[in-house]
Write a protein that holds these residues in place. Structure first.
Motif, PDB file in Angstrom:
ATOM      1  N   LEU A 722      12.541  12.577  -0.077  1.00  0.00           N
ATOM      2  CA  LEU A 722      12.413  12.758   1.411  1.00  0.00           C
ATOM      3  C   LEU A 722      12.815  13.686   2.383  1.00  0.00           C
ATOM      4  O   LEU A 722      11.752  14.438   2.634  1.00  0.00           O
ATOM      5  N   PHE A 723      14.323  14.629   1.913  1.00  0.00           N
ATOM      6  CA  PHE A 723      14.469  15.479   2.786  1.00  0.00           C
ATOM      7  C   PHE A 723      14.698  17.183   2.408  1.00  0.00           C
ATOM      8  O   PHE A 723      13.886  17.883   2.649  1.00  0.00           O
ATOM      9  N   GLU A 724      14.198  17.177   0.512  1.00  0.00           N
ATOM     10  CA  GLU A 724      14.235  17.959  -0.152  1.00  0.00           C
ATOM     11  C   GLU A 724      13.159  18.772   0.436  1.00  0.00           C
ATOM     12  O   GLU A 724      13.312  20.363   0.513  1.00  0.00           O
ATOM     13  N   SER A 725      12.499  18.638   0.898  1.00  0.00           N
ATOM     14  CA  SER A 725      11.044  19.837   1.153  1.00  0.00           C
ATOM     15  C   SER A 725      12.238  20.935   2.514  1.00  0.00           C
ATOM     16  O   SER A 725      11.090  21.565   2.720  1.00  0.00           O
ATOM     17  N   TYR A 726      12.544  19.957   3.336  1.00  0.00           N
ATOM     18  CA  TYR A 726      13.325  21.033   4.687  1.00  0.00           C
ATOM     19  C   TYR A 726      14.076  21.782   4.140  1.00  0.00           C
ATOM     20  O   TYR A 726      14.672  23.243   5.199  1.00  0.00           O
ATOM     21  N   GLY A 727      14.412  22.314   2.713  1.00  0.00           N
ATOM     22  CA  GLY A 727      15.393  23.455   2.705  1.00  0.00           C
ATOM     23  C   GLY A 727      16.537  23.361   1.502  1.00  0.00           C
ATOM     24  O   GLY A 727      16.528  21.125   0.716  1.00  0.00           O
ATOM     25  N   THR A 728      17.432  23.932   0.975  1.00  0.00           N
ATOM     26  CA  THR A 728      18.007  23.479   0.107  1.00  0.00           C
ATOM     27  C   THR A 728      19.206  21.996   0.213  1.00  0.00           C
ATOM     28  O   THR A 728      19.833  22.136   1.675  1.00  0.00           O
ATOM     29  N   LEU A 729      19.498  21.188   0.063  1.00  0.00           N
ATOM     30  CA  LEU A 729      20.166  20.027   0.512  1.00  0.00           C
ATOM     31  C   LEU A 729      21.608  20.459  -0.633  1.00  0.00           C
ATOM     32  O   LEU A 729      21.617  20.409  -1.697  1.00  0.00           O
ATOM     33  N   THR A 742      26.196  -5.034   4.158  1.00  0.00           N
ATOM     34  CA  THR A 742      25.183  -3.974   5.009  1.00  0.00           C
ATOM     35  C   THR A 742      24.962  -3.083   4.954  1.00  0.00           C
ATOM     36  O   THR A 742      23.452  -2.557   6.233  1.00  0.00           O
ATOM     37  N   ARG A 743      25.576  -2.269   4.663  1.00  0.00           N
ATOM     38  CA  ARG A 743      25.529  -1.405   5.732  1.00  0.00           C
ATOM     39  C   ARG A 743      25.005   0.427   5.320  1.00  0.00           C
ATOM     40  O   ARG A 743      24.561   0.081   3.827  1.00  0.00           O
ATOM     41  N   ARG A 744      23.815   0.755   5.582  1.00  0.00           N
ATOM     42  CA  ARG A 744      22.313   1.353   5.737  1.00  0.00           C
ATOM     43  C   ARG A 744      22.617   2.229   6.229  1.00  0.00           C
ATOM     44  O   ARG A 744      21.537   2.514   6.895  1.00  0.00           O
ATOM     45  N   PHE A 745      23.361   3.417   5.752  1.00  0.00           N
ATOM     46  CA  PHE A 745      22.765   4.787   6.711  1.00  0.00           C
ATOM     47  C   PHE A 745      23.661   5.988   5.569  1.00  0.00           C
ATOM     48  O   PHE A 745      24.525   5.231   4.906  1.00  0.00           O
ATOM     49  N   CYS A 746      23.146   6.594   5.502  1.00  0.00           N
ATOM     50  CA  CYS A 746      23.892   8.066   4.285  1.00  0.00           C
ATOM     51  C   CYS A 746      23.647   9.584   5.712  1.00  0.00           C
ATOM     52  O   CYS A 746      23.190   9.366   6.679  1.00  0.00           O
ATOM     53  N   TYR A 747      24.696  10.179   5.367  1.00  0.00           N
ATOM     54  CA  TYR A 747      24.992  11.431   5.470  1.00  0.00           C
ATOM     55  C   TYR A 747      23.787  13.175   5.025  1.00  0.00           C
ATOM     56  O   TYR A 747      23.903  12.746   3.466  1.00  0.00           O
ATOM     57  N   VAL A 748      23.419  13.523   5.315  1.00  0.00           N
ATOM     58  CA  VAL A 748      22.115  14.435   4.672  1.00  0.00           C
ATOM     59  C   VAL A 748      22.643  16.066   5.073  1.00  0.00           C
ATOM     60  O   VAL A 748      22.119  16.365   6.053  1.00  0.00           O
ATOM     61  N   GLN A 749      23.073  16.506   4.198  1.00  0.00           N
ATOM     62  CA  GLN A 749      23.546  17.636   4.818  1.00  0.00           C
ATOM     63  C   GLN A 749      22.468  18.717   4.015  1.00  0.00           C
ATOM     64  O   GLN A 749      22.642  19.131   2.786  1.00  0.00           O
ATOM     65  N   PHE A 750      22.822  19.997   4.405  1.00  0.00           N
ATOM     66  CA  PHE A 750      21.358  20.612   4.249  1.00  0.00           C
ATOM     67  C   PHE A 750      22.618  22.516   4.351  1.00  0.00           C
ATOM     68  O   PHE A 750      23.238  22.522   4.690  1.00  0.00           O
ATOM     69  N   THR A 751      22.057  23.587   3.735  1.00  0.00           N
ATOM     70  CA  THR A 751      23.476  24.522   3.839  1.00  0.00           C
ATOM     71  C   THR A 751      22.708  25.485   4.695  1.00  0.00           C
ATOM     72  O   THR A 751      23.577  26.852   5.170  1.00  0.00           O
ATOM     73  N   SER A 752      21.758  25.291   5.801  1.00  0.00           N
ATOM     74  CA  SER A 752      21.559  25.248   7.167  1.00  0.00           C
ATOM     75  C   SER A 752      21.274  24.811   8.010  1.00  0.00           C
ATOM     76  O   SER A 752      20.508  23.827   7.512  1.00  0.00           O
TER      77      SER A 752
END
Length: 1035
Positions: A722-729, A742-752
């Motif tokens: 879903l997010f890799e098209s926006y930059g390097t993960l 029921t926990r449903r969240f996450c953290y997506v960290q890019f290199t920039s």
């Protein structure tokens, strides 16, 4: 009529943009609404004329075409067969090959029973059919796991023909079929055992007993290498299945094949074909990152075939396919241009496209005018070809003019795409070098002079410019340029200063050197002053904007929390070094309840003396402020060490930790300081050079997204796609579910940070109806607003329950205080209540009102009601965490061989794909985990599983959870009685008032002896009978 007009409009647009896939798909959609076969055929034909497509387009096209043809005529049959050939050239598709094979076999069988039209001639005769089947099956041989779907049909057909053959023909067919089996056994495939068994049956039937052993021993030796080859790749194949054919898994598979000492051409081609087919399918469905992956796979495939020396003809066919698939890929076009030059040495010019024609065809697609990264490689490939033509004895003015026109035209196009042009100046450098080689130095200088109008702040440009002047020995001009530029606002002025100082030491006088050093020092002082001021202002502004953002976004985030329940007792995430994973629900109002992280010290130890949650005006500041005291360092050189980073940042403050991570395409690091006040100084290191390479430095949280409200089925691969098209993960971090599933969240960290900001456009996008995705920058100032500590205030803990209490009793009682969301009642194996429960409300206010039920009599027992405390849950982990009683052990397995730093959330996702998982707990100190399944049957199935479970490239080992359980947090023995047993007076806390029990310990003589729970504990709880005696003695 409106539909016809819409078709005409779409055809007009296609004529302008024939390579726009979305227009063609719209054309097909409109044609289907007309329910006219001719319109549909036209739409399919138009699309397949310009672009490569997969079986989702070809299969309905073939069906429609078959309906429109007379298959009893040569023309009709040949047209359909040609359509099959075209379909099979685009992508490897087993369904298309199966359909083609079925058509040929069924036609041959039908004409064997009834007269064949004479017009068909040799078509569908046995020799023709055998050759056609061999060709079709051969196209799918490289698919390790599905090629048997084709070969098995060929095998059965050949054996059937053998049975029908005349005695003379049988001998020839026996040899043919044996060769067919021998060839198949050499090829790695998933059902090799079945193939070997079929060959054994064939040999038994058609060979003499004396020959059988010799033939089968030879076949076994032939088969040995292919079996080993498949077994080595079986974990990779399993990884593809478990990840639902994710592009990341294909990339890992390809890397494995490319790194092999002796690559297998068949397998290498097969995995590339499969990866390309899957990427093309995802492009059709508009999956993020699919287009980039498709282009990358094709470029790698072309490189692999060149290195494996498949031959010029095979390479040419592959390039034709690639350019149909990714006509907008500059890397593929660049490779094609180089191939044409290389192939011209061995092939006749008439068999090849001219290089200039290929370049013009690429530019005429119109797909490069908006993408600098695609335009640069194709321009360089063509320009370098033309430059090589200029080195011949005869100077070709046309080649020179073409080269200059191509490069200058591309530079102008790039300046329209990006105002400052290419930051790497790749085309400018090429053009300058070309002018130098031809002795046109004034033209070379003019190139850099023109570039300064676009990119005045680029230190790289000024160093290139001055280097050229020095190289041409124009020292006065170089000095004047240094003098002019040294005070300009550059992205890295130190590089220019150092270049000037070096220049003066080599070519200047003493006065020139002193003057240079004086001016550089003044400029340095000024720049450092402004940097420190700007960094401090930016940092303060970021903190202020974070607080504002938290207030303004509290509403939307609260909406997210309404569809997910999260637990504040979040286990430390293994990869939390990048940034501590906080929780993810926004409270409806300010909370004064102390959270688990406030109760714990840095290492996560609980205060043993704490009895209940304290209420205080504000939580104390954490000792370790990792999120605010960490910077992210990107674009590091390959040789970077932790010592290099600590040395670079030592003047900013005391460095607590520096961690380097090597990603496939870049090297990054996290540098954590002891004091958050070190951050402004650390940010001034942005664009500094380390080992000669410019690095990027930013606040770690600025490149991290907090993502929630995604579909329940979403896993790590889904989020990455879903997010890799926006930059390097850099990383995706998931919360532990061992306390609340029921926990449903996450953290997506890019290199920039730029990538993270760009990805914010996903906020509000509905991945499922009425479920808008929530995406926020993970500002640590918003942590208290995001954390689910408020969930503790929505939940109450009920103790002192009768063993006859049911959920309905609790719901009836506690619904009087507000809307009950969930009730979790701890039960014994016989189904009776264990004496306590958790009741969760939608609103914290309702939970606080429910405290009035304290000391209420329910089922003839006085109950105790308090707000839920995470430490209470830890004491009852058999229901709210991982149990250690016999029943929990029966449905649990131990997992060994985990990769270092395994995330519980990711491991649970992996096991959920193959079994019904209840909870997972990871022990990172041992690289082990305990997985609790829904029931003992699920655990048994996993333990009997023969296929390996691959997790992050490692094969996991499973074993039965030991009778003693884990050595970590083992709970007390399960009690058999249903009565509530209060804690001992000498323990960590006392029973609640109102339960009818005396707080004063009974006399010593009133205490009957009882067996100890363990040899190391003299204070184990008494049994129920002993307790009754104690009460009676107290009376």
């Amino acid at each position: 009529m409106e539909s016809l007009e819409a078709v005409d409009n779409i055809l007009s647009k296609i004529s302008v943009k024939p390579l726009d896939l979305s227009l063609h798909l719209r054309h097909i959609e409109l044609a289907r609404t007309l329910e006219d076969l001719e319109f549909q055929l036209t739409a399919f034909q138009t699309l397949t004329q310009f672009l490569a497509v997969g079986d989702e387009i070809w299969l309905p096209y073939i069906d429609a075409k078959a309906k429109s043809l007379d298959l009893d005529t040569v023309e009709g049959v040949e047209e359909l067969l040609q359509l099959y050939e075209r379909a099979e050239e685009d992508y490897l598709s087993i369904p298309i090959l199966q359909k083609h094979l079925q058509f040929v076999v069924e036609r041959h069988a039908s004409y064997a029973e009834e007269p064949k039209p004479e017009a068909l001639g040799e078509l569908f005769s046995t020799p023709w059919t055998r050759e056609a089947i061999q060709g079709i099956v051969g196209k799918g041989t490289s698919h390790l796991t599905e090629s048997h779907l084709l070969f098995d049909v060929q095998r059965d057909w050949e054996l059937e023909q053998l049975e029908k053959a005349s005695p003379d023909e049988k001998e020839r067919l026996k040899v043919h079929i044996e060769e067919m089996f021998q060839l198949r056994l050499k090829q790695p495939h998933s059902n090799s055992d079945e193939t070997f068994q079929a060959f054994s049956s064939f040999t038994t039937k058609y060979r003499s007993p004396t020959e059988y052993e010799t033939v089968m021993v030879t076949a076994s030796k032939v088969r040995g290498n292919s079996v080993k080859g498949y077994e080595r790749r079986e974990p990779l194949e399993l990884s593809l299945v478990q990840s639902n054919n994710s592009l990341e898994s294909y990339s890992s598979y390809i890397t494995y094949e490319r790194r092999a000492k002796n690559p297998d051409l068949l397998v290498t081609r097969g995995i590339y074909e499969r990866a390309i087919t899957e990427a093309a399918k995802q492009v059709l469905h508009k999956q993020p990152g699919a287009e980039v992956a498709l282009s990358t796979f094709w470029a790698g495939y072309l490189d692999a075939t060149r290195l494996l020396e498949v031959g010029i003809d095979a390479e040419l066919e592959l390039f034709k396919r690639a350019l149909r698939s990714v006509p907008g890929s500059g890397e593929v076009w660049a490779r094609y241009i180089r191939f044409l030059e290389r192939a011209s040495e061995t092939m006749a010019p008439t068999d090849l496209e001219a290089v200039s024609d290929a370049y013009n065809r690429a530019i005429s697609t119109g797909l490069f005018q908006k993408d600098m990264e695609q335009l640069v490689p194709v321009t360089l490939a063509y320009a370098s070809y033309e430059k090589r033509q200029l080195t011949s004895e005869d100077f070709d003015e046309n080649a020179f003019a073409s080269m200059i026109a191509a490069v200058e035209g591309a530079i102008n196009t790039i300046s329209k795409i990006e105002k400052t042009g290419d930051p790497k100046f790749r085309l400018e450098k090429f053009l300058v070098a070309a002018y130098e080689d031809l002795g046109l130095t004034d033209n070379a200088i003019e190139v850099w002079k023109s570039a300064t109008k676009r990119a005045r702040s680029s230190y790289l440009l000024w160093t290139y410019y001055t280097d050229l002047l020095v190289k041409l020995k124009q020292y006065d001009e170089a000095r004047a340029l240094f003098l002019d530029v040294h005070k300009k606002k550059l992205d890295w002025p130190e590089a220019v200063w150092e270049a000037w100082i070096s220049f003066e030491h080599l070519y200047g006088s003493v006065d020139d050197i002193d003057s240079c050093l004086e001016k550089v020092e003044k400029a340095r002082i000024q720049v450092n002053f402004y940097r420190a001021r700007d960094a401090a202002q930016a940092y303060e502004a970021a903190q202020a904007s974070g607080a504002t953002q938290a207030q303004s976004s509290a509403g939307p985030t609260q909406d997210a929390s309404s569809v997910m329940n999260v637990d504040s007792q979040a286990a430390p995430v293994a990869q939390g070094d990048a940034m501590e994973v906080d929780s993810a629900a926004v409270p409806s109002g300010p909370s004064k309840k102390r959270t688990a992280e406030d109760d714990d010290d840095d290492e996560g130890h609980h205060d043993p003396g704490a009895k209940k949650a304290r209420f205080e005006s504000s939580a104390p500041a954490p000792k370790r402020d990792r999120e605010n005291a960490t910077v992210f360092v990107a674009d590091l050189p390959a040789a970077t060490s932790e010592g290099d980073l600590k040395a670079m940042f030592k003047d900013c403050g005391a460095v607590r930790e520096a961690k380097i991570t090597r990603l496939p395409s870049t090297i990054v690091a996290l540098v954590e300081f002891f004091d958050r006040d070190s951050i402004p100084a650390a940010l001034t290191k942005d664009k500094k050079r380390l080992h000669g390479q410019e690095i990027a430095v930013h606040l770690a949280w600025k490149s991290t997204l907090y993502v929630t409200n995604f579909p329940e089925s979403a896993d790590d691969a889904f989020i990455r796609n879903l997010f890799e098209s926006y930059g390097t993960l850099f990383d995706v971090r998931w919360p532990s579910k061992k306390f609340k599933t029921t926990r449903r969240f996450c953290y997506v960290q890019f290199t920039s940070p730029e990538s993270a900001e760009h990805a914010l456009e996903m906020h509000g996008r509905e991945l499922e109806p009425d479920m808008p995705l929530n995406v926020y920058i993970s500002n640590p100032e918003r942590k208290k607003q995001r954390t689910d500590h408020d969930a503790n205030e929505k939940e109450i803990y009920v103790a002192g329950l009768s063993k006859f209490t049911a959920k309905e009793d609790l719901k009836k009682l506690f619904s009087t205080y507000g809307k009950v969301k969930e009730i979790r009642l701890a039960t014994e194996l016989d189904g009776h209540a264990r004496g306590y429960a958790f009741v969760e409300y939608d609103d914290p206010q309702d939970a606080r009102r429910a405290l009035d039920a304290n000391n209420y009599e329910l089922k003839k027992r006085r109950i105790a009601v308090t707000l839920a405390d995470p430490r209470v849950r830890a004491r009852h982990r058999s229901e709210t965490g991982l149990g250690r009683n016999a029943e929990a052990r029966n449905r649990s397995i131990r997992v060994k061989g985990l990769p270092a730093g395994t995330q519980e959330g990711l491991l649970q996702q992996a096991f959920e794909k193959i079994s019904a998982v209840k909870r997972v707990e990871v022990f990172n100190d041992k690289n082990e985990a305990v997985v609790e399944l829904e029931n003992a049957a699920e655990a048994g199935k996993l333990l009997l599983r023969t296929e390996p479970i691959i997790f992050e490239g490692k094969s996991l080992r499973l074993s039965e959870e030991g009778k003693q359980g884990s050595s970590r947090n083992a709970g007390p023995p399960a009690k058999t009685g249903g009565m509530f047993v209060p804690r001992k007076a000498g323990g960590g806390s006392r029973p609640k008032a109102g339960l009818g029990f005396s707080r004063k310990p009974p006399p010593a003589e009133a205490r009957p002896s009882a067996p100890q729970a363990s040899s190391s504990s003299a204070s184990a709880g008494k049994g129920q009978d002993d307790f009754r005696k104690l009460l009676q003695g107290g009376k």
